[in-house]
Design an enzyme around this catalytic site. Structure first.
Site, short mmCIF file in Angstrom:
data_model
loop_
_atom_site.label_atom_id
_atom_site.label_comp_id
_atom_site.label_asym_id
_atom_site.label_seq_id
_atom_site.Cartn_x
_atom_site.Cartn_y
_atom_site.Cartn_z
CB CYS A 152 -2.77 12.96 46.81
SG CYS A 152 -2.40 13.15 45.54
CG HIS B 290 -7.07 11.09 46.02
ND1 HIS B 290 -7.36 12.06 47.47
CD2 HIS B 290 -5.85 11.86 44.66
CE1 HIS B 290 -6.32 13.00 46.54
NE2 HIS B 290 -5.62 12.80 45.63
CD GLU C 243 -8.87 9.84 49.40
OE1 GLU C 243 -8.60 8.64 48.68
OE2 GLU C 243 -8.58 11.07 49.19
N1 GLN Z 1 -0.64 18.33 43.79
C1 GLN Z 1 -0.87 18.52 45.50
C2 GLN Z 1 0.48 18.49 46.61
O1 GLN Z 1 1.71 18.55 45.11
C3 GLN Z 1 -0.78 16.74 45.24
C4 GLN Z 1 -2.81 16.78 45.01
C5 GLN Z 1 -3.19 15.75 45.84
O2 GLN Z 1 -2.99 15.30 47.36
N2 GLN Z 1 -4.20 15.53 45.61
O3 GLN Z 1 0.62 18.19 46.99
#
Ligand code: GLN
Length: 191
Positions: A79, A168, A170
């Site tokens: 992410c 994610h 995890e």
């Molecule tokens: N929206 C976050 C970003 O732009 C990422 C979201 C996440 O890691 N769950 O950094």
């Protein structure tokens, strides 16, 4: 196998819990002193990429970690971690490590669909994917392998020793992504 998890912000504790459950030695990377003992893999967790980027610089972690990633330390970015690895961000903001030849769109699913769970193909298996204000990949360079797509959007990619996942792993009980990462680490060690 010893894996360092960047622990300046975001979902690092969840990654460490999974690693421990899978019998892998894990440690938190909070400052440069944590980099003194050798390790075999690095995880960049989800969180807020802009905050992590600032803290990486403030804590003096940016240069040593970029150096390690550049010299082939296996890395898993999830992410926000995917955003940290990307060479381009489609909004035009400056990249962080920029070691992976991908363009990402941040918060790409909009407010309504900010968080959702789905099942999609990862490599050759259906897995549960949990997305939280996730990015997706809008462009890949020629050396980048696409591992998963959801809704015609690229959500998992690999380039040599770098693995970037928009969701994610995890936060679900499926450990497919980790197992792939462990194989990457083992293959590198065997070289
Ligand atoms: N929206 C976050 C970003 O732009 C990422 C979201 C996440 O890691 N769950 O950094």
């Amino acid at each position: 196998m010893r894996i360092g998890v960047l622990a300046v912000q975001g979902a690092f504790a969840e990654h460490i819990n999974v690693l421990k459950k899978l019998g892998v030695e894990a440690f938190e990377i909070r400052n440069t002193g944590d980099l003194s003992a050798p390790f075999d893999g690095l995880i960049l967790p989800g969180g807020e990429s802009t905050v992590m980027k600032k803290l990486l610089h403030d804590l003096g972690l940016f240069e040593p970690l970029k150096e390690k990633i550049g010299s082939g330390l296996p890395v898993l970015g999830t992410c926000a971690g995917m955003i940290l690895l990307a060479k381009n961000i489609d909004s035009g903001e400056d990249p962080c490590f920029g070691t992976m030849d991908i363009t990402v769109k941040r918060n790409a699913y909009g407010r309504q669909l900010g968080s959702f769970v789905c099942t999609a193909r990862f490599a050759d298996k259906d897995i549960t994917m949990r997305f939280i204000r996730a990015p997706y990949v809008t462009e890949v360079g020629s050396g980048v392998e696409i591992l998963a797509e959801h809704d015609n959007k690229i959500v998992a990619v690999r380039q040599n020793e770098q693995l970037a996942i928009a969701f994610h792993p995890e936060l679900t009980d499926d450990h497919t992504v980790y197992k792939l990462f462990f194989r990457m680490i083992e293959n590198r060690a065997a070289k």
